[in-house]
Design an enzyme around this catalytic site. Structure first.
Site, PDB file in Angstrom:
ATOM      1  N   SER A 128       0.832  -1.209   0.000  1.00 17.95           N
ATOM      2  CA  SER A 128       0.000   0.000   0.000  1.00 17.95           C
ATOM      3  C   SER A 128       0.859   1.248   0.000  1.00 17.95           C
ATOM      4  CB  SER A 128      -0.923   0.046   1.215  1.00 17.95           C
ATOM      5  OG  SER A 128      -1.685   1.263   1.170  1.00 17.95           O
ATOM      6  N   LYS A 183      -4.352  -6.785   3.405  1.00 19.66           N
ATOM      7  CA  LYS A 183      -4.361  -5.651   2.460  1.00 19.66           C
ATOM      8  C   LYS A 183      -5.799  -5.337   2.043  1.00 19.66           C
ATOM      9  CE  LYS A 183      -3.394  -2.415  -0.386  1.00 19.66           C
ATOM     10  NZ  LYS A 183      -3.319  -2.500  -1.815  1.00 19.66           N
ATOM     11  N   HIS A 186      -7.423  -3.526   4.834  1.00 25.13           N
ATOM     12  CA  HIS A 186      -6.834  -2.180   4.823  1.00 25.13           C
ATOM     13  C   HIS A 186      -7.608  -1.295   3.840  1.00 25.13           C
ATOM     14  CE1 HIS A 186      -4.387   0.805   2.682  1.00 25.13           C
ATOM     15  NE2 HIS A 186      -3.739   1.013   3.802  1.00 25.13           N
ATOM     16  N   ASN A 187      -7.835  -1.815   2.655  1.00 25.95           N
ATOM     17  CA  ASN A 187      -8.541  -1.022   1.647  1.00 25.95           C
ATOM     18  C   ASN A 187      -9.991  -0.771   2.051  1.00 25.95           C
ATOM     19  OD1 ASN A 187      -6.093  -1.389   0.337  1.00 25.95           O
ATOM     20  ND2 ASN A 187      -7.041  -1.645  -1.671  1.00 25.95           N
ATOM     21  N   GLU A 190      -9.928   1.947   4.401  1.00 23.81           N
ATOM     22  CA  GLU A 190      -9.651   3.161   3.610  1.00 23.81           C
ATOM     23  C   GLU A 190     -10.956   3.711   3.002  1.00 23.81           C
ATOM     24  OE1 GLU A 190      -6.407   2.565   0.723  1.00 23.81           O
ATOM     25  OE2 GLU A 190      -7.697   3.460  -0.791  1.00 23.81           O
TER      26      GLU A 190
END
Ligand code: NDP
Length: 477
Positions: A128, A183, A186-187, A190
């Site tokens: 990222s 990940k 995480h997105n 986000e």
């Protein structure tokens, strides 16, 4: 064979990762399906370090020292399988294929298993930070075998972002798909962060009557406090920007239909499968979907809304402070939900993910980097078995202090007819967890009535059914 690492797939991400390795003193073998990209990289940046440009899969593999470390940075999906199919036959046991693309973790699990059977380590790795991060230090989330991390870890630690205290923003997340899973979440987080910021902006604009430039200043102030983060910082930049053509605020000339590439959607799909309530993330994904339904929005312009009275200046200023409280509280909840999803995935797939370490490697390099992640790291370090971030005393106290404003912001949003799906969903989650009784008892009653689905009682063990169609006596089910 002199290169310590090779990168195939030299579009923006691969090119910048390759340069990052080279700038850190590694000899980097280069490969791309279209050779022109390889040549362009060497022509433009060849003086940044030691590159070995290759034009065939065989030459690429031959350029790598053993065990080979081969980073794949191609378009996620079928291209990744095509590249693996091309390179795997040329590799030997002990070699590593590092997939840095945005793969779905289920694909990573499949690929890891297939390659493991051939003795090849497959390291599904979340990266990222966008292209800037790839060049100057991303947050890196590698999965795969512990042996592969022994060999790769020191290199990744060198090229990764560093947290303020100097810690590298990389850790071995766990086996097979763990890195890509983290990940993905995480997105998802986000998406929620961006949506919450967007709702705060809209409230400041429509309820407090602030201009984009004024809101940029408000965000700049917030960025010096507990909301200090990359996303708040860039939000202020975007809001302060003026369109050169029209002289209007940039944000007013951009079509208000948000696009997405899929990682937010995956997060929610998997959350549904695992039964994890990530309502903040889900509302963020849905909000992008709503924005994109142009026809539906056009056809809805006549729908009635409220006619709220305008706010006075002092009231508007006080409201802006309340929005900061609401944004912070909702942010804590959406991270709580995201970490719950990581914990649930870890349990489901036996990954043994250390949540504190995940928070720690998000402190630098990635899109959600924020001062606040230090607090999450500390919370998990101090209490390794923490069930929920909201169970941490520090966060609970902050929300206790914020909750009145949080509620006022939402009632005001409703009164003014400003949509705040993520702010509202996170408050509803908070209140659901707090509630001593939920209407789930009634749901169970309804299910038992129409489908004999049975229920449990609060006062004794067992499974029960009421004879709703008969004399309504209760029987043991
Ligand atoms: P793209 O996703 O646009 O992919 C382009 C690269 O993939 C080119 O090198 C292209 O080769 C190669 N490629 C495509 N199809 C094939 C194929 N069938 N066989 C071999 N090579 C193929 O590039 P990005 O740099 O934007 O992203 C790379 C990866 O990193 C993606 O998985 C992306 O999701 C991920 N990622 C991207 C981020 C970003 O900010 N852009 C952030 C984090 C991760 P050719 O030149 O020959 O066309």
């Amino acid at each position: 064979s002199t290169a310590q690492i090779g990168v195939t797939g030299l579009a923006v991400m691969g090119r910048n990762l390759a340069r990052n390795f080279a700038r850190n003193g590694y000899t980097v073998a280069l490969h791309n399906r279209t050779n022109a990209r390889t040549r362009a990289l060497v022509e433009e940046f060849g003086d940044e370090g030691n590159f070995v440009a290759t034009e065939s899969a065989e030459d690429f593999v031959a350029a790598l020292e053993r065990p080979r470390r081969l980073v794949v940075m191609v378009k996620a999906g079928e291209p990744t399988d095509a590249v693996i199919a091309e390179f795997a036959p040329l590799l030997e046991p002990g070699d590593m294929i590092i997939d840095g693309g945005n793969a779905h973790f289920a694909d990573t699990r499949r690929r890891e298993k297939e390659l493991r059977e051939r003795g090849i380590h497959f390291v599904g790795t979340g990266v990222s930070g966008g292209e800037e991060g790839a060049l100057n230090g991303p947050s890196i989330m590698p999965g795969g075998s512990p042996e592969s991390y022994d060999s790769l870890g020191p290199m990744l630690e060198k090229i990764s972002a560093k947290a303020k205290n100097g810690d590298p923003c990389v850790t071995h997340i766990g086996p097979d798909g763990a890195g890509h899973y983290v990940k993905m979440v995480h997105n998802g987080i986000e998406y929620a962060d961006m949506q919450l910021i967007g709702e705060a902006y809209q409230l400041l604009r429509d309820v407090a009557g602030r201009s984009p430039a004024e809101i940029a200043e408000i965000f700049r102030t917030w960025n010096t406090g507990r909301l200090d983060s990359y996303l708040i910082e860039i939000t202020a930049e975007v809001l302060a920007h003026t369109d050169a053509d029209t002289g209007k605020p940039f944000v007013d000339i951009v079509l208000d239909q948000a696009e997405q590439k899929g990682t937010g959607r995956w997060t929610v799909q998997i959350a549904l499968d695992l039964g994890v309530p990530v309502s903040g993330i889900a509302e963020a994904v849905f909000a992008r979907a709503v924005s994109g339904h142009a026809g539906l929005r056009e056809a809805s312009q006549h729908l009635a809304g409220p006619s709220p009275r305008a706010m006075g200046e002092d009231e508007a200023a006080a409201f802006a402070d309340r929005v900061e409280q609401a944004l912070y509280a909702s942010k804590v909840v959406s991270y709580t939900q995201g970490f719950h999803q990581i914990a649930a995935g870890s349990e489901q797939y036996e990954w043994n993910i250390d949540l504190g370490k995940v928070a720690a490697i998000w402190r630098g390099g990635c899109i959600i980097r924020a001062a606040f992640l230090d607090r999450i790291t500390q919370a998990y370090e101090a209490q390794p078995g923490l069930v929920s971030l909201l169970a941490d005393k520090g966060f609970a106290e902050e929300i206790a202090a914020a909750q009145d404003d949080w509620r006022t912001v939402l009632t005001t949003a409703v009164t003014h007819g400003v949509p705040t799906p993520a702010l509202a969903a996170t408050l509803a989650y908070y209140d659901s967890l707090r509630a001593p009784r939920l209407p789930a008892a009634l749901t169970q009653g309804q299910r038992d009535y129409f489908g004999a689905h049975t229920y449990h009682r609060t006062d004794r063990d067992g499974t029960f059914h009421t004879l709703w169609g008969g004399d309504r006596t209760e029987i043991d089910a």
